[in-house]
Design a protein around this motif. Structure first.
Motif, PDB file in Angstrom:
ATOM      1  N   LEU A 176      -6.461   6.285  54.740  1.00  0.00           N
ATOM      2  CA  LEU A 176      -7.172   7.806  53.726  1.00  0.00           C
ATOM      3  C   LEU A 176      -8.347   7.925  53.657  1.00  0.00           C
ATOM      4  CD1 LEU A 176      -4.596   8.096  50.851  1.00  0.00           C
ATOM      5  CD2 LEU A 176      -4.604   9.363  52.563  1.00  0.00           C
ATOM      6  N   PRO A 177      -9.366   9.552  53.790  1.00  0.00           N
ATOM      7  CA  PRO A 177     -10.313   9.366  53.384  1.00  0.00           C
ATOM      8  C   PRO A 177     -11.085   9.421  52.041  1.00  0.00           C
ATOM      9  CG  PRO A 177      -9.167  11.241  54.093  1.00  0.00           C
ATOM     10  CD  PRO A 177      -8.784  10.140  54.405  1.00  0.00           C
ATOM     11  N   ASP A 178     -12.533   8.679  51.725  1.00  0.00           N
ATOM     12  CA  ASP A 178     -12.427   8.081  50.424  1.00  0.00           C
ATOM     13  C   ASP A 178     -12.278   9.799  49.552  1.00  0.00           C
ATOM     14  OD1 ASP A 178     -13.503   6.277  51.477  1.00  0.00           O
ATOM     15  OD2 ASP A 178     -15.739   7.002  51.605  1.00  0.00           O
ATOM     16  N   ASN A 179     -12.695  11.088  50.340  1.00  0.00           N
ATOM     17  CA  ASN A 179     -12.561  12.056  49.122  1.00  0.00           C
ATOM     18  C   ASN A 179     -10.589  12.315  49.087  1.00  0.00           C
ATOM     19  OD1 ASN A 179     -11.183  13.109  51.977  1.00  0.00           O
ATOM     20  ND2 ASN A 179     -12.205  14.874  51.828  1.00  0.00           N
ATOM     21  N   ALA A 180      -9.780  12.018  49.886  1.00  0.00           N
ATOM     22  CA  ALA A 180      -8.804  11.731  49.325  1.00  0.00           C
ATOM     23  C   ALA A 180      -8.022  10.561  48.325  1.00  0.00           C
ATOM     24  CB  ALA A 180      -7.399  11.580  50.375  1.00  0.00           C
ATOM     25  N   VAL A 181      -8.734   9.662  48.000  1.00  0.00           N
ATOM     26  CA  VAL A 181      -8.498   8.626  47.344  1.00  0.00           C
ATOM     27  C   VAL A 181      -9.516   8.758  45.590  1.00  0.00           C
ATOM     28  CG1 VAL A 181      -9.020   6.388  47.005  1.00  0.00           C
ATOM     29  CG2 VAL A 181      -8.542   7.126  48.933  1.00  0.00           C
ATOM     30  N   THR A 182     -10.778   9.858  45.539  1.00  0.00           N
ATOM     31  CA  THR A 182     -11.453  10.454  44.513  1.00  0.00           C
ATOM     32  C   THR A 182     -10.767  11.310  44.100  1.00  0.00           C
ATOM     33  OG1 THR A 182     -13.883  10.061  45.782  1.00  0.00           O
ATOM     34  CG2 THR A 182     -13.933  10.513  43.894  1.00  0.00           C
ATOM     35  N   TYR A 183      -9.540  11.818  44.806  1.00  0.00           N
ATOM     36  CA  TYR A 183      -9.444  13.241  44.400  1.00  0.00           C
ATOM     37  C   TYR A 183      -8.225  12.561  43.300  1.00  0.00           C
ATOM     38  CZ  TYR A 183      -6.136  16.909  43.996  1.00  0.00           C
ATOM     39  OH  TYR A 183      -5.492  17.782  43.458  1.00  0.00           O
ATOM     40  N   ALA A 184      -7.217  11.430  44.248  1.00  0.00           N
ATOM     41  CA  ALA A 184      -5.732  11.356  43.269  1.00  0.00           C
ATOM     42  C   ALA A 184      -6.676  10.386  42.497  1.00  0.00           C
ATOM     43  CB  ALA A 184      -5.306  10.081  44.569  1.00  0.00           C
ATOM     44  N   PHE A 185      -7.326   9.817  41.776  1.00  0.00           N
ATOM     45  CA  PHE A 185      -7.299   8.611  41.056  1.00  0.00           C
ATOM     46  C   PHE A 185      -8.165   9.958  39.999  1.00  0.00           C
ATOM     47  CE2 PHE A 185      -8.551   5.110  43.351  1.00  0.00           C
ATOM     48  CZ  PHE A 185      -7.335   4.065  42.134  1.00  0.00           C
ATOM     49  N   ARG A 186      -8.588  11.058  40.265  1.00  0.00           N
ATOM     50  CA  ARG A 186      -8.880  12.859  39.386  1.00  0.00           C
ATOM     51  C   ARG A 186      -8.257  12.839  39.187  1.00  0.00           C
ATOM     52  NH1 ARG A 186     -14.685  14.456  42.347  1.00  0.00           N
ATOM     53  NH2 ARG A 186     -16.137  13.260  41.648  1.00  0.00           N
ATOM     54  N   THR A 187      -7.303  12.887  39.572  1.00  0.00           N
ATOM     55  CA  THR A 187      -5.816  13.509  39.528  1.00  0.00           C
ATOM     56  C   THR A 187      -4.144  12.492  39.213  1.00  0.00           C
ATOM     57  OG1 THR A 187      -5.420  13.820  41.464  1.00  0.00           O
ATOM     58  CG2 THR A 187      -6.108  15.998  40.886  1.00  0.00           C
ATOM     59  N   PHE A 188      -3.185  12.789  39.810  1.00  0.00           N
ATOM     60  CA  PHE A 188      -2.137  12.216  39.498  1.00  0.00           C
ATOM     61  C   PHE A 188      -2.131  11.122  39.804  1.00  0.00           C
ATOM     62  CE2 PHE A 188      -2.183  12.282  44.347  1.00  0.00           C
ATOM     63  CZ  PHE A 188      -2.167  10.981  44.476  1.00  0.00           C
ATOM     64  N   ARG A 217      -5.113   9.092  37.768  1.00  0.00           N
ATOM     65  CA  ARG A 217      -6.351   9.242  36.800  1.00  0.00           C
ATOM     66  C   ARG A 217      -6.023   8.001  35.982  1.00  0.00           C
ATOM     67  NH1 ARG A 217      -3.413  13.801  35.345  1.00  0.00           N
ATOM     68  NH2 ARG A 217      -2.939  14.142  33.770  1.00  0.00           N
ATOM     69  N   ARG A 218      -4.831   7.688  35.306  1.00  0.00           N
ATOM     70  CA  ARG A 218      -4.228   6.880  34.838  1.00  0.00           C
ATOM     71  C   ARG A 218      -3.496   5.796  34.875  1.00  0.00           C
ATOM     72  NH1 ARG A 218      -0.584   8.977  29.472  1.00  0.00           N
ATOM     73  NH2 ARG A 218      -1.097   7.553  28.495  1.00  0.00           N
ATOM     74  N   TRP A 219      -3.774   5.703  36.441  1.00  0.00           N
ATOM     75  CA  TRP A 219      -3.116   4.017  37.027  1.00  0.00           C
ATOM     76  C   TRP A 219      -3.909   2.763  36.686  1.00  0.00           C
ATOM     77  CZ3 TRP A 219      -1.105   5.727  42.750  1.00  0.00           C
ATOM     78  CH2 TRP A 219       0.127   6.631  42.187  1.00  0.00           C
TER      79      TRP A 219
END
Length: 360
Positions: A282-294, A296-298
């Motif tokens: 996964l590209p870095d921006n996809a990982v960053t986006y994931a942690f900011r959205t769905f 974020r509480r993981w």
């Protein structure tokens, strides 16, 4: 030896010299306790028993000499861990190791060699180097690329003492070299909290394993704990195997896929998401986006956690120490009462372990 053990136990309990003296039965002065800790004077048997009761430790802990010192202690902890918590953890670990090493001595087991002798290094200068060492250790231990069924079982098989103990909430694990008294060789130990979930337990074991392999980092551009996490992720989820499962390059990944993969590899959803980025899938921006959205509480709330006795969770329990105790018991090298003391279990449970359940 008694002096150092007494000092550790007193700090664990949070007592000053005067505070301990005030709760002692039979009475003893703070000056006398100070002399006990300095090994300038030995307590009587009655005072020794009173010290153990006041401090909540066994006489085995105070008087045994299998463990001379815990060296190179690396805590996996939160920043708020107090000196009292560290002393408490050190006392717990020392007591557990005393029992473990005692049963090995009773059985006259040959000491295990250093499992990291051919791979241990002074430091890594990049995160990729930490990952390469994880791959190298997997190859050296002939693990292939498949998921590891039991991290505890693997480490015990390789000669590492693994202990699961009741730690303060802000300590999840530690690793150390156990220096033994006399001319007995040192041994390696990894200890984890019994309170953490299966995913975190496996990652903590791999993280502590990294500390036994990598002593430090080189340069200002690399952080030690991040390097240990990179090693742990690569050891549990080899990049080549992950690419085989999900593809070489992805623009995104579905929640369902992540849950399936985390159960397959036995890691947390957050660790798996980070691993997809580290492996270049996964590209870095996809990982960053994931942690900011769905996602974020993981990092604090594990989605659909692995149960303790289901799947990989069923295998993450220490077995070797208990097996050694029952072996010594079957060979009549120890009594059932001593076995109950070592395993911290009722005598009736030990007797059932010897003869089987009634009516069977």
């Amino acid at each position: 030896m008694l002096g150092e053990r007494l000092r550790i136990a007193r700090k664990k309990a949070g007592y000053s010299l005067r505070g301990l003296a005030e709760v002692m039965n039979p009475p003893v002065s703070a000056q006398a306790i100070s002399k006990y800790e300095a090994n300038e004077m030995m307590p009587s048997s009655g005072v020794l028993l009173g010290l153990g009761q006041a401090l909540g430790v066994s006489l085995d802990f105070l008087m045994s000499s299998n463990v001379e010192e815990l060296q190179g202690i690396e805590f996996r902890k939160h920043s708020g861990t107090s000196a009292r918590d560290r002393a408490r953890v050190e006392a717990i670990v020392t007591e557990e190791l005393e029992r473990y090493l005692a049963i090995e001595d009773i059985l006259e087991l040959a000491p295990a060699g250093d499992p990291f002798a051919d791979i241990r290094c002074d430091g890594v200068s990049s995160y990729d180097e930490a990952e390469a060492l994880a791959d190298k250790l997997r190859k050296q231990w002939r693990l292939g690329l498949d998921p590891i069924p039991s991290m505890i079982g693997l480490l015990e098989e390789c000669g590492v003492k693994v202990i699961v103990a009741a730690f303060p909430d802000n300590v999840s694990g530690l690793t150390c070299t156990v220096k033994r008294s006399g001319d007995r060789p040192d041994t390696e130990a990894i200890v984890i909290s019994e309170k953490i979930n299966v995913e975190r337990k496996r990652f903590t074991l791999a993280h502590e394993l990294a500390h036994r392999v990598i002593r430090g980092v080189k340069g200002k551009d690399i952080k030690l704990e991040t390097a240990m996490n990179r090693f742990a992720g690569a050891f549990l989820v080899p990049a080549a195997h992950l690419r085989r499962e999900v593809g070489n390059h992805r623009r995104g990944i579905a929640y369902h896929e992540i849950i399936q993969l985390k159960r397959f590899y036995g890691v947390s959803a957050a660790a798996l998401l980070v691993r997809l980025g580290n492996a270049g899938i996964l590209p870095d921006n996809a990982v960053t986006y994931a942690f900011r959205t769905f996602a974020r509480r993981w990092r604090t709330d594990e989605p659909e956690p692995i149960q303790d006795d289901v799947g990989l969770g069923a295998f993450e329990h220490p077995e070797r120490f208990q097996s050694l105790v029952y072996r010594a018991l079957a060979e009549e090298l120890i009594s059932p009462a001593r076995a109950a003391q070592l395993l911290k279990r009722p005598l009736a449970a030990i007797e059932e372990g010897i003869r089987g359940p009634r009516g069977a």
